[in-house]
Motif scaffolding. Structure first.
Motif, PDB file in Angstrom:
ATOM      1  N   SER A 192      52.547 -34.218  18.853  1.00 29.70           N
ATOM      2  CA  SER A 192      53.397 -35.300  18.352  1.00 29.70           C
ATOM      3  C   SER A 192      54.874 -34.940  18.362  1.00 29.70           C
ATOM      4  O   SER A 192      55.729 -35.818  18.226  1.00 29.70           O
ATOM      5  N   ASN A 219      59.370 -42.294  18.558  1.00 28.20           N
ATOM      6  CA  ASN A 219      58.433 -41.359  19.171  1.00 28.20           C
ATOM      7  C   ASN A 219      57.001 -41.568  18.687  1.00 28.20           C
ATOM      8  O   ASN A 219      56.106 -40.818  19.073  1.00 28.20           O
ATOM      9  N   GLN A 272      61.373 -41.496  26.471  1.00 23.09           N
ATOM     10  CA  GLN A 272      62.065 -40.212  26.399  1.00 23.09           C
ATOM     11  C   GLN A 272      62.906 -40.076  27.666  1.00 23.09           C
ATOM     12  O   GLN A 272      62.419 -40.354  28.763  1.00 23.09           O
ATOM     13  N   ARG A 304      52.246 -36.079  30.087  1.00 20.24           N
ATOM     14  CA  ARG A 304      51.878 -36.922  28.954  1.00 20.24           C
ATOM     15  C   ARG A 304      52.490 -36.403  27.651  1.00 20.24           C
ATOM     16  O   ARG A 304      52.884 -35.247  27.549  1.00 20.24           O
ATOM     17  N   TYR A 305      52.540 -37.305  26.690  1.00 22.37           N
ATOM     18  CA  TYR A 305      53.049 -37.054  25.341  1.00 22.37           C
ATOM     19  C   TYR A 305      54.561 -36.811  25.313  1.00 22.37           C
ATOM     20  O   TYR A 305      55.271 -37.403  24.516  1.00 22.37           O
ATOM     21  N   ARG A 306      55.024 -35.893  26.121  1.00 23.35           N
ATOM     22  CA  ARG A 306      56.458 -35.608  26.144  1.00 23.35           C
ATOM     23  C   ARG A 306      56.816 -35.038  27.506  1.00 23.35           C
ATOM     24  O   ARG A 306      55.974 -34.461  28.213  1.00 23.35           O
ATOM     25  N   CYS A 319      58.506 -46.570  23.730  1.00 20.33           N
ATOM     26  CA  CYS A 319      58.868 -45.286  23.122  1.00 20.33           C
ATOM     27  C   CYS A 319      59.345 -44.321  24.198  1.00 20.33           C
ATOM     28  O   CYS A 319      58.685 -43.310  24.486  1.00 20.33           O
ATOM     29  N   LYS A 330      53.948 -43.893  18.942  1.00 22.18           N
ATOM     30  CA  LYS A 330      53.383 -45.035  19.640  1.00 22.18           C
ATOM     31  C   LYS A 330      52.520 -45.847  18.703  1.00 22.18           C
ATOM     32  O   LYS A 330      52.006 -45.350  17.713  1.00 22.18           O
ATOM     33  N   THR A 389      56.356 -30.283  29.885  1.00 20.38           N
ATOM     34  CA  THR A 389      55.544 -31.354  29.331  1.00 20.38           C
ATOM     35  C   THR A 389      54.452 -30.764  28.454  1.00 20.38           C
ATOM     36  O   THR A 389      54.447 -29.556  28.163  1.00 20.38           O
ATOM     37  N   TYR A 390      53.531 -31.602  28.041  1.00 22.01           N
ATOM     38  CA  TYR A 390      52.474 -31.168  27.122  1.00 22.01           C
ATOM     39  C   TYR A 390      51.412 -30.362  27.847  1.00 22.01           C
ATOM     40  O   TYR A 390      50.926 -30.745  28.911  1.00 22.01           O
ATOM     41  N   ARG A 434      56.168 -42.692  25.843  1.00 19.16           N
ATOM     42  CA  ARG A 434      55.046 -42.114  25.109  1.00 19.16           C
ATOM     43  C   ARG A 434      53.972 -43.144  24.782  1.00 19.16           C
ATOM     44  O   ARG A 434      52.796 -42.794  24.595  1.00 19.16           O
ATOM     45  N   ASP A 492      52.193 -43.086  28.213  1.00 20.63           N
ATOM     46  CA  ASP A 492      52.473 -42.012  29.170  1.00 20.63           C
ATOM     47  C   ASP A 492      52.847 -42.574  30.537  1.00 20.63           C
ATOM     48  O   ASP A 492      52.384 -42.096  31.574  1.00 20.63           O
TER      49      ASP A 492
END
Length: 755
Positions: free
Chosen positions: A176, A350, A61, A114-116, A59, A352, A132-133, A80, A83
């Motif tokens: 998310s 996006n 980015q 992480r996450y994005r 996944c 996981k 990022t997150y 994602r 991470d």
């Protein structure tokens, strides 16, 4: 500058695409057991893969970056799924430009991304910053590097805030979601579009840096529009209502929140904001958490920052080409994927765990311009096609499948996705088509031994040994059921492996079904070296189960010795360890690598003498070699090239394989004290030059290769105490050591050189 180039040594190694050391010098009693990141040729359909050992993608980015300041576009990737950070460096061989995975740059990025992650140059200094997150919102790292010291980041904002309804509040972005971080109003600073907490409307948070200071160096936001584009997304599906007349879309202006607003919730969306029609207003490409398609909304405004509605939608974007259909939760990214200076479109999932994990990066070429983009479908496995990628949770197994005397590579998986969103487990076969001293792997098939149709569950794990004494290799397979299946080889000695129908539910010496609960990962190995192959099983709990073979060479009989073998537990704080054992014999005796759900390499020794019901192995490290696949690690070693040194194959969450060769410089008692000194070596990784600072008068500075050969020698005078630069343009790509001696102490630092 007084510099002596003693020798430019062409490393006595295979030609590397990249070489990275994760632990060149270890402090353990068995320190002569290190590995270097390396590469071997792998072919698929007649073509050599560019990044075969890149580790896979699930996944991803994507963002653009010039990681090595060479003027060529590189790609930063956060996957994602676990991470994991990947860097794909742009290469130009004079004929073609392409991306190659460059693991030496992974460690340059902050550990808590992480996450994005989106790389956006918010202060327009020419260096990409990281968005990022942060808990409930957005964290920002500012890039404080340069072309001399490389990219470096510091925390600029732990959490972004926005003036909302007259008071400062968290600029909310769901964990998310992927927001749009882009200049909406055309004034040069970076604004943010994000779905409000209910997930149905897009909020426009305007950056006030230019308004307040005249320069874009600040991250000060105000909620400028509660319903950007005057549309609303359904709480139950991805249907969009244009020109929504409910509050606050009716006015599109900031007001106190309606207490009834957001009662209907929408759970997740991704946003890409680009100007599709050269109108100076941002159009939106939106992905939804429960659907595979993208929706494009066209902005009806004619100038930036107008309170204009979206006037049309393309619910199967791009409808002019093959519409995106990515299971599940598609996200779109605008990057130059083919080095033509025009930004293309990449689409990947996006969500996981429940998303496509092999062909999950769709590439659309922009055949228009950046001002008037037109996207045309090209492929569904961008970058993935250039590497081994079997889905999720790869497990390497080395065995001579065709009995030609060369070990081949099998790669099992936890699962891969079928359509629509159904999982299956299988085994990929890469035949060793090289020689006894130069291995080369060639893809043959993705369902070796037809295990897809053998009635097994997910995460099938095969292991091989001659269990019936007839001279050929039999196979046992574990899976999610927790039991084992036996496959007798009927091919005969010297013939390619071929198996009878499986005998399910293998039993032990006493007739009891061997069942460790769930997710059995068997390993057949003569551990006590009595001539009979024993059985060690990894378990979901993270422990190991050991059965001793008390039968004969022609008839195996497994007797349970321990369900907590060696006191191994790779998941002491969780019920899910997913242990995968691999034993290898060295001059220091048996060594045990255990893969685990945490993605690390758990290393044990002191095996001999402790293979009893109460024996305890020595737990050397829970992160040996600093290997971290983030999830579902698995390991295999072998001396494939017959040079007397082991090679290491590592599987992990993203479905690929990483490959390492033995580190000839890994010797007892030598420490890399990189963090113990004021001395700095930068940039690192380096290309043509490296700068060294912090030395003292009369220090002797040398650069050596991994064989201990001194290549460059420099004496420090009064001028060089302030720092000096060395030319390393003649060095091959690889690992080197900068050693600073002053008669009283020695400081040693690793240096990565890339090409």
């Amino acid at each position: 500058m007084f510099v002596v180039h003693l020798k430019v040594n062409r490393l006595i190694m295979k030609k590397l695409i990249v070489t990275v050391v994760f632990s060149a010098f270890l402090l353990f009693a068995n320190a002569q057991f290190g590995f270097l990141r390396s590469s071997l040729p792998v072919f698929f359909a007649g073509n050599q893969l560019v990044s075969p050992w890149g580790g896979g993608l699930n996944c991803p980015q994507f963002s653009e970056i010039d990681i090595n300041f060479d003027g060529l576009i590189d790609l930063f990737v956060l996957d994602r799924s676990a991470d994991q950070i990947r860097v794909f460096m742009g290469k130009d061989d004079g004929t073609n430009k392409y991306f190659v995975e460059a693991p030496e740059f992974r460690s340059l990025f902050p550990a808590d991304v992480r996450y994005r992650a989106a790389l956006v140059d918010y202060n327009l200094d020419g260096l990409p910053d990281i968005f990022t997150y942060g808990i409930g919102g957005v964290k920002v790292y500012r890039n404080v590097g340069n072309s001399i010291i490389g990219h470096q980041w510091i925390v600029q904002e732990k959490l972004l805030y926005s003036n909302q309804y007259g008071s400062m509040g968290n600029l909310y972005v769901s964990s998310s979601d992927i927001p749009a971080i882009v200049d909406i109003d055309g004034d040069g600073d970076v604004d943010i579009l994000t779905y409000q907490i209910g997930g149905q409307r897009v909020e426009y948070h305007m950056n006030m840096s230019m308004e307040n200071y005249g320069i874009p160096d600040s991250l000060e936001y105000v909620l400028a529009n509660e319903c950007f584009g005057k549309f609303k997304e359904s709480g139950s599906n991805n249907l969009i209502t244009l020109n929504d007349t409910t509050s606050p879309c009716k006015t599109g202006t900031s007001a106190l929140p309606n207490p009834k607003d957001g009662v209907e919730k929408h759970s997740g969306s991704t946003i890409l904001a680009i100007d599709m029609d050269n109108s100076s207003t941002m159009d939106l490409i939106i992905g939804d958490i429960s659907f595979p398609n993208l929706v494009m909304l066209i902005n009806g405004g004619t100038s930036p920052n107008t309170d204009a509605p979206m006037i049309s939608e393309d619910i199967n974007f791009p409808s002019n080409s093959t519409a995106a259909s990515v299971d599940l939760f598609p996200a779109a990214f605008w990057v130059d994927a083919d080095f033509d200076g025009v930004k293309d479109l990449l689409v990947s999932p996006n969500a996981k765990v429940v998303s496509a994990n092999q062909k999950s990066v769709w590439r659309y070429k922009n055949v228009g311009t950046n001002n008037l983009p037109v996207f045309v479908y090209q492929e569904d496995a961008f970058i993935q096609k250039d590497m081994i990628d079997v889905g999720t949770g790869s497990i390497p197994i080395l065995v001579d499948v065709n009995q030609d005397g060369l070990k081949d590579l099998l790669v099992a998986n936890f699962y891969r996705y079928k359509v629509p969103l159904d999982k299956e487990s299988t085994v990929y076969y890469y035949q060793n088509t090289g020689t006894a001293s130069s291995p080369v792997f060639t893809y043959v098939e993705d369902n070796k031994f037809n295990l897809l149709n053998a009635g097994l569950g997910l995460r099938i794990v095969p292991s091989f040994a001659d269990l019936d004494g007839d001279g050929d290799l039999d196979m046992i397979v574990g899976d999610e059921s927790g039991g084992l299946s036996y496959f007798k080889n009927h091919a005969g000695t010297g013939a390619p492996l071929a198996f009878d129908e499986p005998q399910l539910n293998m039993t032990d010496k006493d007739g009891n079904v061997i069942d460790i609960g769930s997710y059995s990962a068997p390993l057949l190995i003569d551990l006590d070296e009595d001539g009979l192959v024993d059985l060690v099983i990894g378990t979901k709990s993270g422990k190991l189960t050991y059965y001793k073979n008390v039968g004969t060479t022609s008839s195996y009989s497994f007797q349970l010795v321990s369900s907590f073998f060696g006191a191994v537990n790779v998941s002491p704080a969780s019920p899910e360890g997913y242990s995968v054992p691999f034993f290898t014999k060295t001059t220091n005796g048996w060594q045990l690598f255990v893969g685990a759900q945490d993605g690390k390499l758990h290393f044990y020794n002191n095996i001999e003498g402790n293979m009893t019901s109460s024996g305890v192995f020595d737990y050397i490290s829970d992160h040996y070699l600093d290997i971290d696949m983030k999830a579902y690690s698995a390991f295999a070693t072998s001396d494939l090239d017959n040079d007397g040194n082991l090679e290491l194959f590592v599987g992990g969450d993203l479905g690929g394989i990483e490959y390492y060769e033995a580190d000839p410089s890994s010797t007892l008692g030598i420490k890399d004290n990189s963090n113990d000194s004021k001395i700095k070596v930068y940039p690192n990784p380096a290309n043509n030059q490296v700068t060294i600072s912090g030395c003292s008068l009369n220090d002797e500075v040398s650069i050596s290769n991994t064989l201990g050969e001194v290549i460059i020698l420099q004496n420090v005078d009064e001028v060089k105490k302030l720092g000096f630069t060395l030319d390393i343009s003649l060095l091959d790509a690889g690992i080197y050591f900068v050693i600073i001696k002053n008669g009283l102490s020695t400081v040693q630092k690793r240096l990565v050189v890339y090409r």
